[in-house]
Design an enzyme around this catalytic site. Structure first.
Site, PDB file in Angstrom:
ATOM      1  N   SER A 180      66.497 127.407  48.056  1.00 56.91           N
ATOM      2  CA  SER A 180      67.011 126.225  48.763  1.00 56.91           C
ATOM      3  C   SER A 180      67.378 125.063  47.841  1.00 56.91           C
ATOM      4  O   SER A 180      68.156 124.212  48.231  1.00 56.91           O
ATOM      5  CB  SER A 180      65.986 125.768  49.793  1.00 56.91           C
ATOM      6  OG  SER A 180      64.706 125.633  49.211  1.00 56.91           O
ATOM      7  N   HIS A 208      68.151 130.002  54.404  1.00 54.42           N
ATOM      8  CA  HIS A 208      69.459 129.432  54.031  1.00 54.42           C
ATOM      9  C   HIS A 208      70.568 130.474  54.030  1.00 54.42           C
ATOM     10  O   HIS A 208      71.692 130.186  53.623  1.00 54.42           O
ATOM     11  CB  HIS A 208      69.378 128.760  52.660  1.00 54.42           C
ATOM     12  CG  HIS A 208      68.761 127.406  52.725  1.00 54.42           C
ATOM     13  ND1 HIS A 208      69.457 126.284  53.138  1.00 54.42           N
ATOM     14  CD2 HIS A 208      67.502 126.981  52.466  1.00 54.42           C
ATOM     15  CE1 HIS A 208      68.666 125.226  53.099  1.00 54.42           C
ATOM     16  NE2 HIS A 208      67.464 125.616  52.705  1.00 54.42           N
ATOM     17  N   LYS A 239      68.557 125.912  60.815  1.00 56.12           N
ATOM     18  CA  LYS A 239      69.580 125.514  59.836  1.00 56.12           C
ATOM     19  C   LYS A 239      70.955 125.877  60.386  1.00 56.12           C
ATOM     20  O   LYS A 239      71.422 125.213  61.293  1.00 56.12           O
ATOM     21  CB  LYS A 239      69.238 126.104  58.474  1.00 56.12           C
ATOM     22  CG  LYS A 239      68.009 125.381  57.900  1.00 56.12           C
ATOM     23  CD  LYS A 239      67.539 125.883  56.574  1.00 56.12           C
ATOM     24  CE  LYS A 239      66.405 124.991  56.079  1.00 56.12           C
ATOM     25  NZ  LYS A 239      65.277 125.733  55.512  1.00 56.12           N
TER      26      LYS A 239
HETATM   27  C1  LIG Z   1      63.853 125.475  55.638  1.00 56.01           C
HETATM   28  C2  LIG Z   1      63.116 126.660  55.183  1.00 56.01           C
HETATM   29  C3  LIG Z   1      62.038 127.150  55.912  1.00 56.01           C
HETATM   30  C4  LIG Z   1      61.490 126.433  57.114  1.00 56.01           C
HETATM   31  O1  LIG Z   1      62.296 126.600  58.224  1.00 56.01           O
HETATM   32  P1  LIG Z   1      62.101 125.634  59.489  1.00 56.01           P
HETATM   33  O2  LIG Z   1      62.686 126.390  60.603  1.00 56.01           O
HETATM   34  O3  LIG Z   1      62.819 124.365  59.163  1.00 56.01           O
HETATM   35  O4  LIG Z   1      60.634 125.420  59.631  1.00 56.01           O
HETATM   36  C5  LIG Z   1      61.416 128.303  55.471  1.00 56.01           C
HETATM   37  N1  LIG Z   1      61.845 128.945  54.363  1.00 56.01           N
HETATM   38  C6  LIG Z   1      62.872 128.496  53.636  1.00 56.01           C
HETATM   39  C7  LIG Z   1      63.316 129.264  52.423  1.00 56.01           C
HETATM   40  C8  LIG Z   1      63.542 127.333  54.013  1.00 56.01           C
HETATM   41  O5  LIG Z   1      64.560 126.881  53.282  1.00 56.01           O
END
Ligand SMILES: *Cc1c(COP(=O)(O)O)cnc(C)c1O
Length: 392
Positions: A180, A208, A239
């Site tokens: 990320s 992502h 996301k």
């Molecule tokens: C954003 C993210 C999460 C968390 O996801 P949410 O639905 O926002 O809790 C988990 N793993 C990775 C790699 C992320 O980038």
């Protein structure tokens, strides 16, 4: 009130280092342009890759769900809070991901926590990339399994860890699909090859990559043609999918097990109808409007090229996540502030989210951005970069 002096002290230190940040409320809906402190700026810091947070079809299905099923569910999934729509969505998601089954958690964060903490015991070992997401790290902290960390995307390091792990019942290799902070893609074909050689299981966190990589946004496993060779796919609905939630796509056995043992699933209330209905519609949008993903990638190429041409160091990204590498923490925040002056919202990311000396301004373009907006944003980067001496 007395009692938190030691916390106050740390906050004061952050203030003197220039790393103390206020939350920045949006005064408009999420989108390619947002209003912040009364000013309209181009949004380059959201994870709203496809613009689905305010897609007409998504809003419509959320509204209809509220009208018909109400604002909340009133229970956890395992007692009285499973609606038919929760099950329908999970079935649709499993089909979309080409897996036997899928189970939805409250967030991506709790998915990682719930999966990792429940499936491993002290007979097992978990082998994790050093730059994996915080929720994977926390999930691992909750297990009694042995832990090994391999050097970031380094296959010699992974192989070494596997070799040292042959005495355990289960070896679970865990990696982000897309990292990320740097936007690079995990070398899944090599990871799969090693895992198969050493009889290990693989878990990929596609937060992502869901909606971004693979056919219709099916994720990194599909992107590399590895359907059926990765045991556990985790992803987020928060996301590119544009709503809220996390999921695990895997076998029926794992799903059944997690329904009994996945603590966040068991002990936290299920998603409101509007959330599930909108997520369900998001899958339809991914299948029926692939042009959104095409636009996302066109915008990504245009924006990366623009930043590079201006002379910025944009790191090693292969995805819409584009960091502009700055180095110093304070300077990264100053650059972000200057960009805001120039009409762009792009947050500085500093220690402890990234290593010291690797501070950056991280940008993510979306399918919603117009060419004009991106070209305007590039001008802002040029002006701010020159003003602060980042560009010569
Ligand atoms: C954003 C993210 C999460 C968390 O996801 P949410 O639905 O926002 O809790 C988990 N793993 C990775 C790699 C992320 O980038």
């Amino acid at each position: 009130m007395k009692g938190f002096e030691y916390l106050q002290k740390q906050l004061e230190e952050m203030k003197s280092e220039g790393t103390f940040r206020q939350l920045i409320p949006l005064e408009s809906a999420q989108g390619s342009r947002v209003t912040i402190r009364g000013k309209e700026v181009i949004q380059l810091s959201s994870n709203n890759y496809l613009g689905l947070t305010s897609h007409t079809r998504m809003k419509k299905s959320a509204e209809e769900a509220v009208r018909e099923y109400g604002a909340g569910t009133g229970s956890v999934r395992t007692i009285a809070g499973t609606l038919k729509m929760h099950e329908n969505f999970e079935n649709k998601l499993a089909e979309f991901k080409h897996t036997e089954a899928a189970l939805v958690f409250q967030s991506g964060f709790t998915t990682n926590q719930g999966v990792l903490s429940s499936i491993l015991t002290n007979e097992d070992v978990v082998i994790s990339d050093e730059l994996n997401h915080a929720s994977i790290i926390d999930g691992i902290r909750l297990t009694k399994a042995a832990r090994k960390v391999y050097k970031h995307v380094n296959m010699e390091s992974l192989e070494q860890a596997l070799k040292e792990s042959m005495d355990y019942r289960t070896r679970l290799v865990v990696t982000d699909g897309v990292f990320s902070m740097d936007g690079n893609i995990a070398p899944l074909p090599e990871i799969v090859e090693l895992a198969e050689k050493y009889d290990a299981l693989i878990m990929v966190d596609d937060a992502h990559a869901s909606g971004v990589l693979g056919e219709n946004g099916r994720g990194t496993v599909n992107h590399f043609g590895l359907d059926g060779r990765v045991h556990i796919q985790v992803g987020t609905l928060s996301k590119a999918i544009g709503v809220l939630g996390g999921y695990v796509a895997s076998t029926q056995t794992l799903k059944d097990y997690l329904i009994h043992k996945g603590r966040p699933f068991l002990f936290s209330t299920s998603h409101p109808p509007a959330v599930t209905a909108a997520c369900d519609t998001a899958i339809d949008v991914l299948l029926e409007e692939p042009e959104l993903i095409d636009k996302l990638w066109e915008n990504t190429k245009y924006f990366k090229k623009g930043l590079e041409t201006l002379g910025f160091d944009i790191g090693i990204s292969e995805t819409p996540i584009t960091p502009v590498m700055i180095g110093d923490d304070g300077l990264a925040h100053k650059f972000s502030d200057q960009l805001f002056e120039e009409g762009v919202f792009a947050q500085g990311i500093t220690f402890p989210t990234v290593q010291r000396g690797k501070a950056r301004v991280r940008t993510i373009v979306t399918a919603e951005h117009s060419r004009e907006e991106l070209s305007e944003a590039l001008s802002a980067f040029e002006k701010a970069g020159k003003k602060l001496g980042i560009l010569s």
